[in-house]
Design an enzyme around this catalytic site. Structure first.
Site, short mmCIF file in Angstrom:
data_model
loop_
_atom_site.label_atom_id
_atom_site.label_comp_id
_atom_site.label_asym_id
_atom_site.label_seq_id
_atom_site.Cartn_x
_atom_site.Cartn_y
_atom_site.Cartn_z
CD GLU A 72 -6.95 -16.58 -21.46
OE1 GLU A 72 -7.76 -17.41 -21.02
OE2 GLU A 72 -5.94 -16.90 -22.13
CD GLU B 109 2.84 -17.77 -26.21
OE1 GLU B 109 2.13 -18.79 -26.39
OE2 GLU B 109 3.30 -17.10 -27.15
NE ARG C 128 -6.35 -22.17 -37.68
CZ ARG C 128 -5.23 -21.64 -37.22
NH1 ARG C 128 -5.27 -20.54 -36.51
NH2 ARG C 128 -4.08 -22.20 -37.47
CE LYS D 260 -2.03 -14.10 -30.70
NZ LYS D 260 -0.60 -14.36 -30.80
P1 AMP Z 1 -1.00 -17.05 -33.47
O1 AMP Z 1 0.37 -17.59 -33.17
O2 AMP Z 1 -0.96 -15.64 -33.99
O3 AMP Z 1 -1.83 -18.01 -34.28
O4 AMP Z 1 -1.76 -16.91 -32.06
C1 AMP Z 1 -2.02 -18.00 -31.24
C2 AMP Z 1 -0.87 -18.19 -30.26
O5 AMP Z 1 -0.83 -17.13 -29.31
C3 AMP Z 1 -1.01 -19.40 -29.38
O6 AMP Z 1 -0.61 -20.57 -30.05
C4 AMP Z 1 -0.12 -19.09 -28.22
O7 AMP Z 1 1.21 -19.48 -28.51
C5 AMP Z 1 -0.12 -17.58 -28.17
N1 AMP Z 1 -0.76 -17.02 -26.97
C6 AMP Z 1 -0.29 -15.98 -26.25
N2 AMP Z 1 -1.08 -15.70 -25.22
C7 AMP Z 1 -2.12 -16.56 -25.27
C8 AMP Z 1 -3.30 -16.77 -24.48
N3 AMP Z 1 -3.57 -16.00 -23.43
N4 AMP Z 1 -4.14 -17.77 -24.85
C9 AMP Z 1 -3.88 -18.56 -25.93
N5 AMP Z 1 -2.79 -18.41 -26.71
C10 AMP Z 1 -1.91 -17.42 -26.40
#
Ligand code: AMP
Length: 534
Positions: free
Chosen positions: A227, A279, A391, A229
């Site tokens: 997906e 998001e 996680r 991000k």
């Molecule tokens: P990080 O903040 O770098 O730990 O990455 C995880 C975060 O990416 C999640 O907590 C979401 O806020 C965000 N995110 C954005 N797109 C997605 C997605 N398609 N699936 C899950 N998380 C996403």
């Protein structure tokens, strides 16, 4: 009849007071747990929820919306004070709960007086020690050293010692009083049958960092869902009928900051009960994504939100469905949850997603995501359940830039153009309950951000040698770096080379920062022959 109105049950409030005093005197966690469990076991099941609320310094259980609206227990006039000995039949737990209920229910004209009278009547019947404990409950500070963890363990003991089932039930119900009542009435089987509920937020599932699609595909059995991000803020949306509530990643209720999302949910989502994970991104008037910081500004706003709605429209991408038509889906495989999500949204507001089975296609999807201005991709195991707060390798995040989430543990005073600011930040990763320094940086913030960060850090200061200010580890920043190096100077043994702050991560708690183990793994991976994903 609820526990709050209980009249047939009669545990003396003095017993609760005695427990609090004993807990105060007992330093050991295990002993505190035993005392608490023994006490809960002796109660009538209808008293358990109230006792757990009182133990945590709450007049009502967490999920009970009633509030007292008073600051403390007034002192009764001297001639009205009870001088009964505590062992005499006096106040019961149910009496105190009934007074709290009456106080909370008093509204409208004359309610202040009515509240005061109720409390005075309670105070007049109480001993000095009982008054002190009622005062602490009202004030929200029990000073017994009993943490939520201890209460949770005591409840588990009540249910035959099944701590994982108790923890899971607590996660789904969001209220230890409700969990305790269930443990008392339904035992271990009752707890095991608990499922998520609408309007009780679940911890979001988290992702591990990955740098190689070969590893990702191997971990997911040869096929994975990629997906996009999105670089925004996580939200969890609950809907049932007309009622909508939204939580942030840190579990704060951000419903009032997002009236446009609420409206959209009312209009475009099914009646529910439904729980979606997604998001939000802030856009400028031309529809381009705005810096993450701007979105956080809106999350914090309570007043004047309406004007921001026009200035800062949001884009919304859902990527998971944890409940559909009242049925909890967290144990269902991701593939099934995605189908439920597609049905619930009618295919709108969905994260872009591609199923891939080979590295070349995965790299192409990644390249497309980056070309469209997104951060990278998430790779999700099609068979995996939704693990709240978990996680692991079921979800990977794959980003273009190498970043880690660090906590600022100290800052040096700037000089020259940066005089007056705290401008060189000491960055640390998590090592158990501690933080281990891995670098410093003065790069990445704008002047305005330096100013604001200086103020924030000064408020968190715990030490100052005139040059370096040590701070409570609370501010999380996402840090870009060129390389992880072995370090002879940092006790952690590792250092970030060319670190710069990519953004301030107010959506993350310090406990969600990168760990030293993760950093070590990233260090090792640098030497792989496979190279970076793009
Ligand atoms: P990080 O903040 O770098 O730990 O990455 C995880 C975060 O990416 C999640 O907590 C979401 O806020 C965000 N995110 C954005 N797109 C997605 C997605 N398609 N699936 C899950 N998380 C996403």
């Amino acid at each position: 009849m609820t526990a709050m109105e209980g009249t047939s049950v009669n545990t003396a409030f003095a017993d609760f007071v005695a427990l609090c005093r004993e807990l105060e005197r007992t330093p050991g966690r295990l002993e505190k747990r035993r005392l608490t469990a023994d006490f809960l076991r002796r109660l009538d099941t209808s008293e358990v929820a109230t006792a757990v609320a009182f133990l945590s310094g709450r007049a009502f259980p967490v999920s009970d919306p009633r509030v007292l609206g008073v600051r403390g227990l007034p002192n009764p006039p001297a001639d009205h004070r009870s001088d009964r000995a505590p062992q005499d039949r006096g106040l019961t737990i149910a009496d105190v709960a009934a007074t709290f209920a009456a106080v909370a229910e008093a509204t409208g004209a004359g309610s202040r007086r009515a509240r005061e009278e109720r409390l005075l009547a309670l105070a007049a019947r109480a001993t000095v020690d009982e008054r002190a404990i009622v005062h602490r409950i009202i004030g929200g500070e029990m000073r017994t050293g009993v943490s939520e963890g201890v209460v949770l363990e005591a409840i588990a003991a009540l249910a035959g010692g099944d701590l994982p089932a108790t923890r899971r039930a607590a996660l789904f119900l969001g209220d230890l009083s409700v969990v305790a009542e269930l443990a008392a009435t339904g035992g271990a089987a009752g707890l095991a049958a608990v499922t998520p509920r609408p309007f009780v937020a679940l911890l979001p599932m988290l992702a591990e960092i990955a740098t190689d699609f070969g590893d990702v595909l191997a971990a997911h059995g040869g096929r994975t869902a990629l997906e996009y991000k999105y670089d925004g803020a996580r939200i969890q949306l609950h809907k049932d009928g007309d009622r909508v509530r939204i939580w942030s990643r840190r579990m704060s209720d951000v419903t009032r900051s997002l009236p446009d999302v609420v409206e959209l949910a009312r209009r475009d989502l099914p009646r529910g009960p439904v729980i979606l994970d997604g998001e939000v991104l802030a856009l400028d008037r031309a529809g381009r994504p705005l810096a993450f910081q701007e979105l956080m500004r809106r999350f914090r706003r309570v007043h004047g939100v309406e004007s921001l709605v026009g200035e800062m429209p949001l884009a919304l991408y859902f990527f998971d469905c944890l409940m559909s038509e009242g049925r909890a889906l967290i144990d269902a495989p991701y593939a099934e949850r995605w189908d439920a999500l597609t049905t619930a949204t009618g295919g709108r507001y969905l994260a872009r997603r591609v199923l891939v089975g080979d590295v070349a296609t995965a790299q192409q999807v990644m390249a497309d995501a980056l070309a469209e201005g997104h951060e990278g991709v998430m790779a999700k195991d099609l068979k995996s359940a939704y693990e709240p707060g978990g996680r692991g390798k079921r979800w990977f995040k794959v980003k273009s830039a190498a970043t880690v989430d660090c906590v600022i543990v100290a800052a040096d005073r700037g000089s020259g153009r940066r005089a007056g600011w705290l401008s060189n930040y000491h960055l640390a990763v998590r090592a158990g309950d501690e933080f281990a320094a891995v670098g410093k940086t003065f790069k990445g913030l704008t002047d305005a951000e330096f100013g604001a960060m200086t103020e924030r850090l000064q408020a968190l200061a715990v030490g100052d040698d005139g040059y370096t200010v040590r701070v409570r580890p609370e501010v999380v920043v996402e840090v870009e770096y060129n390389e992880i190096q072995k370090s002879p100077t940092y006790p952690s043994g590792l250092a970030l080379r060319f670190a710069r702050i990519a953004r301030i991560r107010d959506d993350k708690a310090p406990g969600q920062a990168t760990t030293l183990d993760e950093l070590r793994a990233l260090y090792e991976r640098q030497f792989g022959t496979k190279g970076r994903v793009v």
